[in-house]
Motif scaffolding. Structure first.
Motif, PDB file in Angstrom:
ATOM      1  N   VAL A 328     -21.157  76.742 114.036  1.00 48.96           N
ATOM      2  CA  VAL A 328     -21.565  75.605 113.311  1.00 48.96           C
ATOM      3  C   VAL A 328     -21.945  74.133 114.126  1.00 48.96           C
ATOM      4  N   CYS A 329     -22.178  73.701 115.028  1.00 45.64           N
ATOM      5  CA  CYS A 329     -23.186  72.820 115.594  1.00 45.64           C
ATOM      6  C   CYS A 329     -24.603  73.915 116.197  1.00 45.64           C
ATOM      7  N   ARG A 330     -25.179  72.982 115.754  1.00 44.43           N
ATOM      8  CA  ARG A 330     -26.474  74.093 116.286  1.00 44.43           C
ATOM      9  C   ARG A 330     -27.075  73.006 116.533  1.00 44.43           C
ATOM     10  N   HIS A 331     -27.613  73.779 117.802  1.00 50.43           N
ATOM     11  CA  HIS A 331     -28.507  72.807 119.176  1.00 50.43           C
ATOM     12  C   HIS A 331     -30.495  73.368 118.928  1.00 50.43           C
ATOM     13  N   VAL A 332     -30.405  72.220 119.554  1.00 50.84           N
ATOM     14  CA  VAL A 332     -32.242  73.172 119.439  1.00 50.84           C
ATOM     15  C   VAL A 332     -32.362  74.123 120.871  1.00 50.84           C
ATOM     16  N   ILE A 333     -32.845  75.326 120.019  1.00 53.08           N
ATOM     17  CA  ILE A 333     -34.012  76.023 121.211  1.00 53.08           C
ATOM     18  C   ILE A 333     -34.843  76.155 121.337  1.00 53.08           C
ATOM     19  N   THR A 334     -34.999  75.376 122.749  1.00 54.87           N
ATOM     20  CA  THR A 334     -36.260  74.637 123.345  1.00 54.87           C
ATOM     21  C   THR A 334     -37.380  75.849 123.232  1.00 54.87           C
ATOM     22  N   ALA A 335     -36.692  76.859 123.424  1.00 54.67           N
ATOM     23  CA  ALA A 335     -38.046  77.948 123.847  1.00 54.67           C
ATOM     24  C   ALA A 335     -38.864  78.683 122.334  1.00 54.67           C
ATOM     25  N   LYS A 336     -37.816  78.660 121.288  1.00 57.63           N
ATOM     26  CA  LYS A 336     -38.950  78.235 120.458  1.00 57.63           C
ATOM     27  C   LYS A 336     -39.754  78.004 119.469  1.00 57.63           C
ATOM     28  N   PRO A 337     -40.615  78.501 119.278  1.00 57.66           N
ATOM     29  CA  PRO A 337     -42.129  77.289 118.736  1.00 57.66           C
ATOM     30  C   PRO A 337     -41.477  75.989 118.218  1.00 57.66           C
ATOM     31  N   GLU A 338     -42.328  75.103 117.910  1.00 56.41           N
ATOM     32  CA  GLU A 338     -41.393  74.093 117.262  1.00 56.41           C
ATOM     33  C   GLU A 338     -41.560  74.143 115.439  1.00 56.41           C
ATOM     34  N   HIS A 339     -42.159  74.360 115.095  1.00 58.56           N
ATOM     35  CA  HIS A 339     -41.707  75.058 113.338  1.00 58.56           C
ATOM     36  C   HIS A 339     -40.761  76.139 113.256  1.00 58.56           C
ATOM     37  N   GLU A 340     -40.059  76.014 114.281  1.00 62.39           N
ATOM     38  CA  GLU A 340     -38.514  77.530 113.682  1.00 62.39           C
ATOM     39  C   GLU A 340     -37.894  76.768 115.087  1.00 62.39           C
ATOM     40  N   VAL A 346     -27.785  66.394 110.888  1.00 61.27           N
ATOM     41  CA  VAL A 346     -26.497  65.205 109.761  1.00 61.27           C
ATOM     42  C   VAL A 346     -25.338  65.879 109.895  1.00 61.27           C
ATOM     43  N   SER A 347     -23.601  65.432 110.327  1.00 64.33           N
ATOM     44  CA  SER A 347     -22.885  65.802 109.852  1.00 64.33           C
ATOM     45  C   SER A 347     -22.176  64.859 109.098  1.00 64.33           C
ATOM     46  N   ALA A 348     -21.762  65.346 107.999  1.00 61.54           N
ATOM     47  CA  ALA A 348     -21.018  64.773 107.556  1.00 61.54           C
ATOM     48  C   ALA A 348     -19.469  65.130 106.401  1.00 61.54           C
ATOM     49  N   ILE A 349     -18.517  63.811 106.382  1.00 64.55           N
ATOM     50  CA  ILE A 349     -17.333  63.776 105.769  1.00 64.55           C
ATOM     51  C   ILE A 349     -17.143  63.278 104.800  1.00 64.55           C
ATOM     52  N   ILE A 350     -16.722  63.700 103.833  1.00 63.17           N
ATOM     53  CA  ILE A 350     -16.622  63.004 102.249  1.00 63.17           C
ATOM     54  C   ILE A 350     -15.393  62.979 101.431  1.00 63.17           C
ATOM     55  N   ASP A 351     -14.829  61.597 101.655  1.00 62.91           N
ATOM     56  CA  ASP A 351     -13.474  61.472 101.088  1.00 62.91           C
ATOM     57  C   ASP A 351     -13.249  61.526  99.561  1.00 62.91           C
ATOM     58  N   VAL A 352     -13.425  62.402  99.187  1.00 60.46           N
ATOM     59  CA  VAL A 352     -13.767  61.974  97.703  1.00 60.46           C
ATOM     60  C   VAL A 352     -13.626  60.577  96.119  1.00 60.46           C
ATOM     61  N   LEU A 357     -17.938  58.075 102.743  1.00 63.22           N
ATOM     62  CA  LEU A 357     -18.307  58.108 103.571  1.00 63.22           C
ATOM     63  C   LEU A 357     -18.716  58.821 105.142  1.00 63.22           C
ATOM     64  N   TYR A 358     -18.009  59.967 105.722  1.00 67.08           N
ATOM     65  CA  TYR A 358     -17.883  59.520 107.431  1.00 67.08           C
ATOM     66  C   TYR A 358     -19.008  60.457 108.259  1.00 67.08           C
ATOM     67  N   VAL A 359     -20.164  59.657 108.361  1.00 59.75           N
ATOM     68  CA  VAL A 359     -21.267  60.733 109.322  1.00 59.75           C
ATOM     69  C   VAL A 359     -22.524  60.343 110.842  1.00 59.75           C
ATOM     70  N   ALA A 360     -22.250  60.891 111.339  1.00 59.94           N
ATOM     71  CA  ALA A 360     -22.739  61.668 112.234  1.00 59.94           C
ATOM     72  C   ALA A 360     -24.202  61.582 112.652  1.00 59.94           C
ATOM     73  N   PRO A 361     -25.341  60.736 112.641  1.00 60.50           N
ATOM     74  CA  PRO A 361     -26.610  61.252 113.266  1.00 60.50           C
ATOM     75  C   PRO A 361     -26.791  62.548 114.458  1.00 60.50           C
ATOM     76  N   GLY A 362     -26.999  63.619 114.295  1.00 57.65           N
ATOM     77  CA  GLY A 362     -27.348  64.580 115.404  1.00 57.65           C
ATOM     78  C   GLY A 362     -26.911  64.922 115.345  1.00 57.65           C
ATOM     79  N   ASN A 363     -25.951  66.048 116.178  1.00 55.14           N
ATOM     80  CA  ASN A 363     -24.803  66.942 116.811  1.00 55.14           C
ATOM     81  C   ASN A 363     -23.591  65.745 116.524  1.00 55.14           C
ATOM     82  N   PRO A 364     -22.521  66.493 115.624  1.00 54.23           N
ATOM     83  CA  PRO A 364     -21.539  65.883 115.937  1.00 54.23           C
ATOM     84  C   PRO A 364     -20.663  66.106 117.382  1.00 54.23           C
ATOM     85  N   CYS A 365     -20.963  67.030 118.230  1.00 53.53           N
ATOM     86  CA  CYS A 365     -19.950  66.632 119.588  1.00 53.53           C
ATOM     87  C   CYS A 365     -20.398  65.832 120.666  1.00 53.53           C
ATOM     88  N   VAL A 366     -21.637  65.361 119.809  1.00 57.82           N
ATOM     89  CA  VAL A 366     -22.247  64.171 120.488  1.00 57.82           C
ATOM     90  C   VAL A 366     -22.367  62.352 120.314  1.00 57.82           C
TER      91      VAL A 366
END
Length: 376
Positions: A328-340, A346-352, A357-366
Motif C-alpha cells: 500500500v505504501c509504495r517506494h521507488v524501485i531504483t533498479a527500474k528506468p526513470e520513466h518506470e 501523497v497520502s491523504a485522509i479526508i474527514d468529510v 484533510l490530513y495530508v502527508a507529502p511522500g511516503n506516509p511511513c516517514v
C-alpha cells in the motif's frame, strides 16, 4: 516539503482562482510542465510539437464542455507565465499517458510494463470513532511531481479543499462544503485513447468538487462517455445522511459499487470487467493492485472486529509495507528506468463531515500528516 504541501487560498471567478494558483505556485508549475514534457517523450516518444497539437485539440473540447475550467487553466497559465498549451498538456496528461500505457501493454503482452497505482477507501460513519464519513488514499505517481493544496471559493460553487498537481485546475483528492468527498484510481482498458477527445478526467474531478449534491457529482462522471477509463470514489455526508458510491468508469459504461461491511476499497483494477465488456491489460502491476486491494480490505475488517476505525488506524494502513514492493505504501524501485519509477507521492485522509484533510507529502511511513481545514 517539510511542514507539508504548500497551501494556496484562492477566491473569485475560476480565472481568478487559476491566476492565484499560477502566481503562488509559479516555480512548481514550471517544474511540472518540464517534467511532463520529458515524461511524454520518455513514455511515448511524443515531442513537444505533437503535445501542443493534442493540447490544442483538447483546449477546444474543454472550452465546449466546461468553459469555466478553460478559464481556470488560462488563469494558471497567466499567473505562472507558462505557455497556455503547456498548461493544457498538464491538465490532460492523464489521457496522454494512459493511452501510452495501454498501447504498450497491448503491444508487449509478454512483458507488460508497470504503471502507477493508488489505494483508495471509505468507511461509513457508523463504523468510525468520531462518527464521521472518513475517506483515504495513497496517490502513487511520478515521484518528482510537485503538488499543492488548494482552498478555493469559486463563485457559484461550494467552497472546496483538495490536493492537486501544480498546474492542474481543481483537485483530485478532496472535500467541499456541500459534504462531498473524492478519491480516485487510474484504470486501463483496451479501448482507452486520447484521440476520442471527450471531457477529460481532471475536468470531471473539478466538477465533482464543484457539485452541490451527490447526484450532481455522479453526473460529472456519467453524463458523457470518456476517452480513458478511471475510478471515482465519491462520498456525501451531512444532514444526518451518508452515501458512498464508487464508479468504475470505462470508456462506454460504468459499474457502480457500494460499501460492504461498513467500508469500500478500490485499487487499480475493475472488479467486474466482464460486466462492462472490456479487457484490462494489467502488466507487472497486476500483483500490486490485487495485493493492495486484499491487504486494505483485510486490515479494515480486522480493525473493525475490535472496534470503530479512527484517523490513526487509516494512517497505519496507508503506511503498510506488507508485500513490499507491491505494498500500500509504495517506494521507488531504483533498479527500474526513470520513466518506470512510481511511488506514493501523497497520502491523504479526508474527514468529510469536518471538511478537513490530513495530508502527508511522500511516503506516509516517514512523512508526517498535516491537517488542512476550511475553517483555517
Amino acid at each position: 516539503m517539510k511542514g507539508g504541501l504548500p497551501l494556496v487560498y484562492a477566491e473569485g471567478k475560476p480565472y481568478d482562482v487559476g491566476l492565484t494558483h499560477g502566481v503562488e505556485a509559479r516555480e512548481l508549475v514550471a517544474h511540472n510542465a518540464q517534467l511532463y514534457l520529458r515524461r511524454f517523450a520518455q513514455v511515448g516518444g511524443i515531442d513537444r510539437a505533437e503535445i501542443r497539437r493534442r493540447a490544442n485539440a483538447y483546449r477546444e473540447v474543454i472550452e465546449q464542455t466546461n468553459p469555466l475550467y478553460a478559464q481556470e487553466m488560462a488563469g494558471i497559465a497567466d499567473g505562472s507565465r507558462q505557455d497556455p498549451l503547456d498548461i493544457v498538456g498538464i491538465n490532460v496528461r492523464y489521457e496522454i499517458l494512459y493511452t501510452e500505457y495501454v498501447r504498450k501493454a497491448m503491444e508487449q503482452a509478454a512483458s507488460r510494463p508497470e504503471v502507477s497505482g493508488c489505494t483508495a477507501l471509505a468507511v461509513v460513519p457508523a463504523r468510525t470513532s468520531n462518527g464521521h464519513l472518513l475517506m483515504a488514499q495513497n496517490w502513487d505517481w511520478i515521484p518528482e511531481v510537485e503538488g499543492i493544496i488548494v482552498h478555493a471559493r469559486r463563485e457559484g460553487q461550494p467552497e472546496s479543499l483538495g490536493f492537486t498537481e501544480a498546474g492542474i485546475a481543481g483537485a483530485k483528492i478532496g472535500v467541499n462544503a456541500a459534504g462531498i468527498g473524492l478519491a480516485i484510481n487510474g484504470l486501463m482498458t483496451d479501448r482507452d485513447a486520447w484521440s476520442r477527445l471527450l471531457k477529460p478526467f481532471h475536468v470531471r474531478c473539478w466538477e465533482i468538487l464543484g457539485a452541490h449534491t451527490l447526484g450532481e457529482a455522479t453526473r460529472a462522471v456519467v453524463d458523457t462517455k470518456r476517452a480513458c477509463s478511471a475510478n471515482f470514489l465519491l462520498g456525501r455526508s451531512g444532514g444526518g445522511r451518508t452515501e458512498i458510491v464508487d464508479l468504475e468508469a470505462a470508456t462506454e459504461a460504468e459499474h457502480r459499487l457500494a460499501p460492504s461491511e461498513g467500508f469500500l476499497v478500490h485499487t487499480n483494477h475493475f472488479l467486474d470487467p466482464e460486466a462492462l465488456g472490456i479487457v484490462q491489460p494489467l502488466g507487472e502491476d497486476r500483483v500490486s493492485t490485487f495485493h493492495r486491494f486484499d491487504r486494505a480490505q483485510s486490515f479494515l475488517r480486522e480493525t473493525l472486529s475490535r472496534g470503530p476505525i479512527g484517523i490513526e488506524d487509516l494512517s497505519r494502513i496507508l503506511a503498510d509495507h506488507d508485500g513490499e514492493p507491491d505494498s500500500v505504501c509504495r517506494h521507488v524501485i531504483t533498479a527500474k528506468p526513470e520513466h518506470e519509477r512510481y511511488a506514493t507521492v501523497v497520502s491523504a485522509i479526508i474527514d468529510v463531515d469536518a471538511h478537513q484533510l490530513y495530508v502527508a507529502p511522500g511516503n506516509p511511513c516517514v512523512a508526517e500528516y498535516r491537517r488542512y481545514s476550511m475553517a483555517g
